[in-house]
Design a protein around this motif. Structure first.
Motif, PDB file in Angstrom:
ATOM      1  N   LEU C  94       0.726  -1.424   0.092  1.00 28.01           N
ATOM      2  CA  LEU C  94       0.062  -0.013  -0.014  1.00 28.01           C
ATOM      3  C   LEU C  94       0.797   1.307   0.153  1.00 28.01           C
ATOM      4  O   LEU C  94       0.216   2.314  -0.029  1.00 28.01           O
ATOM      5  N   LEU C  95       2.017   1.067   0.207  1.00 36.49           N
ATOM      6  CA  LEU C  95       2.963   2.135   0.235  1.00 36.49           C
ATOM      7  C   LEU C  95       3.543   2.795  -1.122  1.00 36.49           C
ATOM      8  O   LEU C  95       3.713   1.715  -2.048  1.00 36.49           O
ATOM      9  N   VAL C 125      -6.525  -3.612   6.662  1.00 36.62           N
ATOM     10  CA  VAL C 125      -5.775  -2.134   7.139  1.00 36.62           C
ATOM     11  C   VAL C 125      -6.967  -1.486   8.040  1.00 36.62           C
ATOM     12  O   VAL C 125      -8.259  -1.617   7.796  1.00 36.62           O
ATOM     13  N   ILE C 126      -6.367  -1.402   9.325  1.00 39.67           N
ATOM     14  CA  ILE C 126      -7.014  -0.619  10.311  1.00 39.67           C
ATOM     15  C   ILE C 126      -7.000   0.772  10.034  1.00 39.67           C
ATOM     16  O   ILE C 126      -7.963   1.739  10.168  1.00 39.67           O
ATOM     17  N   ILE C 132       2.672   5.819  10.479  1.00 37.66           N
ATOM     18  CA  ILE C 132       2.513   4.493  11.085  1.00 37.66           C
ATOM     19  C   ILE C 132       1.229   3.889  10.412  1.00 37.66           C
ATOM     20  O   ILE C 132       0.190   4.724  10.326  1.00 37.66           O
ATOM     21  N   MET C 133       1.139   2.774  10.067  1.00 36.63           N
ATOM     22  CA  MET C 133       0.025   2.102   9.532  1.00 36.63           C
ATOM     23  C   MET C 133      -0.436   0.905  10.438  1.00 36.63           C
ATOM     24  O   MET C 133       0.536   0.211  11.078  1.00 36.63           O
ATOM     25  N   VAL C 134      -1.605   0.787  10.687  1.00 35.95           N
ATOM     26  CA  VAL C 134      -1.932  -0.170  11.673  1.00 35.95           C
ATOM     27  C   VAL C 134      -2.871  -1.330  10.832  1.00 35.95           C
ATOM     28  O   VAL C 134      -3.718  -1.053  10.153  1.00 35.95           O
ATOM     29  N   MET C 135      -2.538  -2.628  11.262  1.00 38.62           N
ATOM     30  CA  MET C 135      -3.053  -3.609  10.594  1.00 38.62           C
ATOM     31  C   MET C 135      -3.727  -4.799  11.225  1.00 38.62           C
ATOM     32  O   MET C 135      -3.562  -4.984  12.412  1.00 38.62           O
ATOM     33  N   PHE C 154       3.043  -0.762  11.783  1.00 41.95           N
ATOM     34  CA  PHE C 154       4.248  -0.630  10.915  1.00 41.95           C
ATOM     35  C   PHE C 154       4.458   0.610  10.583  1.00 41.95           C
ATOM     36  O   PHE C 154       3.912   1.594  10.028  1.00 41.95           O
ATOM     37  N   PHE C 155       5.946   0.811  10.975  1.00 43.68           N
ATOM     38  CA  PHE C 155       6.379   2.075  10.721  1.00 43.68           C
ATOM     39  C   PHE C 155       6.821   2.430   9.557  1.00 43.68           C
ATOM     40  O   PHE C 155       7.557   1.533   8.740  1.00 43.68           O
ATOM     41  N   ILE C 156       6.535   3.673   8.642  1.00 49.32           N
ATOM     42  CA  ILE C 156       6.857   3.830   7.307  1.00 49.32           C
ATOM     43  C   ILE C 156       8.381   4.319   7.387  1.00 49.32           C
ATOM     44  O   ILE C 156       8.452   5.565   8.178  1.00 49.32           O
TER      45      ILE C 156
END
Lengths: 160, 160, 160, 160
Positions: C94-95, C125-126, C132-135, C154-156
């Motif tokens: 998604l990045l 995906v939350i 930061i992405m929260v999954m 997950f830290f980008i």
């Protein structure tokens, strides 16, 4: 000195913000007296629950200065309180009348700022076991932005 | 009607428990006026912080009916509030003056009933990175029994 | 002694279970050689990914004795490996192409025994933030029973 | 075709990395045959346990290409495997002989890159209840840098 006198003395010199706070505390006391909430923290947060569809519980609160941290954002601990209350209440509702449930663990991801006029928390079931129930909770702002996501474990015990 | 009048009206018919609650709310307002706590929830919980040794922060609270759930036990959400406050305050203290820290996640294990006259929360550092700090928090009863253990991540941001 | 000779020597006296294990390791080496998996652990678990709809990633694995704990159940750590892989791969997809994502935390609830012939992991995906992405990840058995639920941050970071 | 023949065929054309991998798989099979590890994943990771002082368990592993993700760092899932193994083994050791313990949840904070020649995992007890044990685990690199911190809940069950 009587409590009524103490409050009078305090409020004589109260600032506008203090008057607002005093009104919120009074509102909380009224909610408790009227039986709208079983706990003081529930009354303070003005929690109102709905249990519409099976397996889902919704709790609403209005935002107020009482609930905010030093950055004027919904305090992460009170977000946790809302999530724990919603997940725990749902766990309780799904159990037979001779059982209760206690939180054994909860993990919360905070993903956006808690601002706006109100919040809604939606709790659902991830797993309903015979010993442990695992629940999910989400808190949304009034603009529908998700601010927090939680999962929690509730251990099933005999009710006294 | 003035807030002072509203409180008078409410307290005229107050039960003993309501008088106790009103006294606790008034105590909270005084703590806030005196600057003992920066937030209303901190004042309500009567949080008092100590930052004795580097890398450790301690927060004390007295137990009160305001903090209890329907089983007369310290509410899991308020335990979370204490843990988040202690870990966040410690994170903040360890940062340079142009930085702040926001909670991105917290996980709590509840391991014993929160009963007794007071609680103490001890926060320490698990990892101090340049972007994220990871903290640990423990809450003990006055009989030294651990009631909750938490870990939390605090994202470092520029202070406005 | 050459590795080919060492394997021959070992396999001469191999039990049936050892032959099965050796076949699974060989299968893993072939998956790696054929480029079906980028990592050895992915090849060992026989992970196969699908990215059908936007925002969802699915990973399948076959059960095998390599993946089981001493109770003949899918090892909790390998369940975690599947969840971390699925959530991380989704985050990565998604990045933009100049960014990568690293796991900063993950929490897993284990809710049923990992048994049966295969498992499927679904990541969604939350929250997709800029830092930061929260999954969320779920693992199901082939009889569709949920065995584990996870959330992870997950830290980008910039991709090298 | 016999498995011994299949391995021969595969290894005839093997690259240097494949030969290294084949040697690691063979080492794992030997560890299992010699009873050094009870599970295949434990043998693959080369886990070696120590239970020196009461209430603490230590597990060592050597780093290898088998354990790494696509960034050549210890895979987060295998870090989780090490933590779950160490915490679970400790829980098991602390129980009477007619009881066992299953992981119900685990949360891991990943705080530094898993690089270097070996890793050590230290598990300790947070709470030993009659129904649930809560454990803590930490993984360190050989340069003593903490790479991961975990807490986990272990539900106590009768042993079959």
């Amino acid at each position: 000195m009587e409590i009524i006198q103490q409050w009078d003395n305090f409020l004589k010199d109260a600032s506008e913000e203090e008057k607002e706070t005093a009104a919120l505390y009074l509102q909380s006391m009224k909610r408790k007296r009227e039986g709208k909430n079983g706990t003081h923290i529930g009354a303070l947060m003005g929690i109102s629950s709905k249990f519409d569809e099976p397996g889902t519980l919704t709790m609403d609160i209005d935002n107020s200065i009482l609930l905010q941290n030093s950055l004027d954002i919904l305090h992460g601990g009170l977000t946790a309180t809302l999530l724990d209350s919603a997940m725990g209440t749902l766990a309780f509702k799904l159990l037979p009348s001779d059982k209760a449930a206690v939180t054994t663990e909860m993990k919360i991801n905070y993903v956006a700022k808690g601002i706006g006029s109100s919040f809604i928390c939606v709790a659902t079931v991830i797993h309903k076991g015979s010993k442990i129930m695992v629940m999910e909770g989400k808190v949304f702002r009034d603009d529908e932005v998700l601010i927090a996501h939680a999962t929690g474990s509730f251990f099933i015990i005999p009710k006294k």
